[in-house]
Design an enzyme around this catalytic site. Structure first.
Site, PDB file in Angstrom:
ATOM      1  CG  HIS A  21      -1.637 -35.096   2.956  1.00 15.24           C
ATOM      2  ND1 HIS A  21      -1.627 -36.360   2.404  1.00 15.24           N
ATOM      3  CD2 HIS A  21      -0.374 -34.890   3.414  1.00 15.24           C
ATOM      4  CE1 HIS A  21      -0.422 -36.891   2.520  1.00 15.24           C
ATOM      5  NE2 HIS A  21       0.362 -36.012   3.142  1.00 15.24           N
ATOM      6  CD  GLU A  22       1.057 -31.732   5.021  1.00 12.60           C
ATOM      7  OE1 GLU A  22       1.592 -32.110   6.095  1.00 12.60           O
ATOM      8  OE2 GLU A  22       1.435 -32.146   3.905  1.00 12.60           O
ATOM      9  CG  HIS A  25       1.188 -35.869   8.064  1.00 15.13           C
ATOM     10  ND1 HIS A  25       1.394 -37.228   8.019  1.00 15.13           N
ATOM     11  CD2 HIS A  25       1.317 -35.435   6.777  1.00 15.13           C
ATOM     12  CE1 HIS A  25       1.629 -37.605   6.767  1.00 15.13           C
ATOM     13  NE2 HIS A  25       1.579 -36.537   6.006  1.00 15.13           N
TER      14      HIS A  25
END
Length: 424
Positions: A21-22, A25
């Site tokens: 997920h990170e 980003h």
């Protein structure tokens, strides 16, 4: 040893879900030219940290998620006041490479002076008064500010989150949940490859699980045995026929013929009732025979699993809103406990569970709840419609309050999880 394996698999699963997920980003922020100051897994005190390029990678104590901290999202580095004594070190290009804010007397090969003018975002210049002589120095766009042993890279305006287009910022934000969706699809596909696809119309009934203390165990049946006949009737692949014959023979002696490997053997069993169930039972389940999934089947069935699971997640959200109960919600402790139980069943079950959690994480983060990615996308949508951004202080306050409330909810739910764990 088994417990160690289960704990390791559980921790690894959460680590992968959050990291993916990170990373979404982080990657798309970097692609847009945004300086990512820190890539963190977890919150709270640092457990492990190392620097690579412009980013500090950290592992933190509280396993409640993670973040990719981009320049400009939080208040930038401490400003240098006019008249403040600082020291600078020049690089080979005669541009300021390091800016020291303390311990000035211990610094070597530096220029010490009184700051007359400092601009570390637009002009990238520092004007120093050194013993009455005023000199202006150009600052390198990757210069470091050093104070108390901590190094912080400056962030020129064009490296800050707010300087990018609405589309670039939206992509950097939505990339996190999207990566979870991609991971969920990959995990569903991996599960299909590990577990296979159930064979339709199998030709035999093969024994799967055997219940402890039931007639099948007492008669010596083993997992993998093939049921040839029951009371003289051939079973073939008709599992329901075997169930019906057993159910109708409650309390009566039955003759079973089974095949183990290349040998055939006979046993006698008397089915008995189980609490809450009707008819006779001997305590066996069918071993579901599977075949390897083809590439096309893997893609289509993984897509179907994504759609079906998404519908179930939104149904759960709806039920939670309409009839909220704290016992229907699990936090990190409850989820970890469930994950541990699933991990004991085998890697194929854990893979399927990880796919569900990854999909859930992606959907949950897109909800328009302050502090989540969905809320940030809402603010960007408003900016796109208005043609100008929302006041950063107001937006920051909304996210701060939202994060505080979300953290409070996590604490309450975790406390409830622990109580349920203690009370059994």
């Amino acid at each position: 040893m088994e417990m160690v394996r289960v704990v390791f698999l559980t921790v690894l699963m959460f680590f992968v879900l959050v990291t993916v997920h990170e990373w979404g980003h982080y990657y798309f922020a970097r692609r847009a030219g945004i300086l990512v100051r820190e890539f963190a897994i977890g919150f709270g005190p640092k457990l492990f940290s190392y620097r690579r390029g412009e980013t500090q990678f950290t592992l933190r104590l509280l396993p409640f998620g993670g973040y990719a901290r981009m320049a400009g999202e939080d208040p930038e580095i401490v400003e240098i006041g006019q008249g403040q004594m600082i020291a600078v070190r020049l690089g080979q290009d005669n541009k300021v490479k390091n800016i020291y804010l303390d311990s000035l007397d211990t610094r070597r090969n530096v220029i010490r002076g009184e700051a007359q003018f400092t601009d570390l975002e637009d002009e990238l210049k520092i004007r120093l008064d050194v013993d009455g002589e005023v000199t202006t120095y150009d600052v390198h766009p990757q210069a470091m500010m050093i104070k108390g042993g901590q190094q912080t890279q400056i962030a020129p305006k064009d490296r800050q989150f707010g300087s990018k287009t609405v589309g670039q910022r939206a992509l950097a934000i939505v990339a996190g949940p999207v990566m979870n969706f991609i991971l969920a699809f990959v995990l569903f596909a991996l599960h299909l490859q590990l577990a296979g696809i159930p064979i339709e119309n199998p030709t035999v009934v093969r024994i799967g699980e055997i219940s402890a203390g039931m007639p099948a165990e007492e008669a010596g049946l083993q997992v993998g045995d093939i049921v040839v006949s029951v009371n003289g009737e051939q079973i073939g692949g008709d599992y329901m026929k075997m169930i019906n014959l057993t159910s109708a023979s409650q309390g009566k002696e039955m003759d079973w013929v089974l095949q183990r490997g290349s040998e055939t053997y006979e046993v006698t069993m008397i089915p008995r009732t189980m609490e809450g169930q009707e008819g006779g039972k001997v305590g066996v389940t069918r071993d579901v025979e599977t075949r390897k999934a083809g590439f096309g089947e893997t893609i289509t069935k993984s897509g179907t699993a994504m759609v079906t699971t998404t519908e179930l997640i939104f149904t759960g959200f709806k039920q939670l809103i309409n009839n909220f109960s704290l016992d229907d919600v699990s936090g990190p402790v409850g989820t970890a406990q469930m994950t541990g139980r699933i991990a004991q069943q085998g890697i194929e079950y854990l893979t399927y569970w990880a796919a569900i959690l990854s999909l859930y994480l992606g959907i949950f983060n897109l909800l328009p709840v302050p502090a989540l990615d969905g809320s940030r996308l809402v603010f960007l949508g408003v900016e796109a419609l208005r043609g100008k951004p929302v006041d950063p202080n107001r937006e920051g306050m909304v996210h701060f309050v939202g994060f505080a409330l979300l953290f409070l909810v996590v604490i309450v739910v975790t406390y409830n999880d622990i109580l349920r764990l203690i009370t059994g």
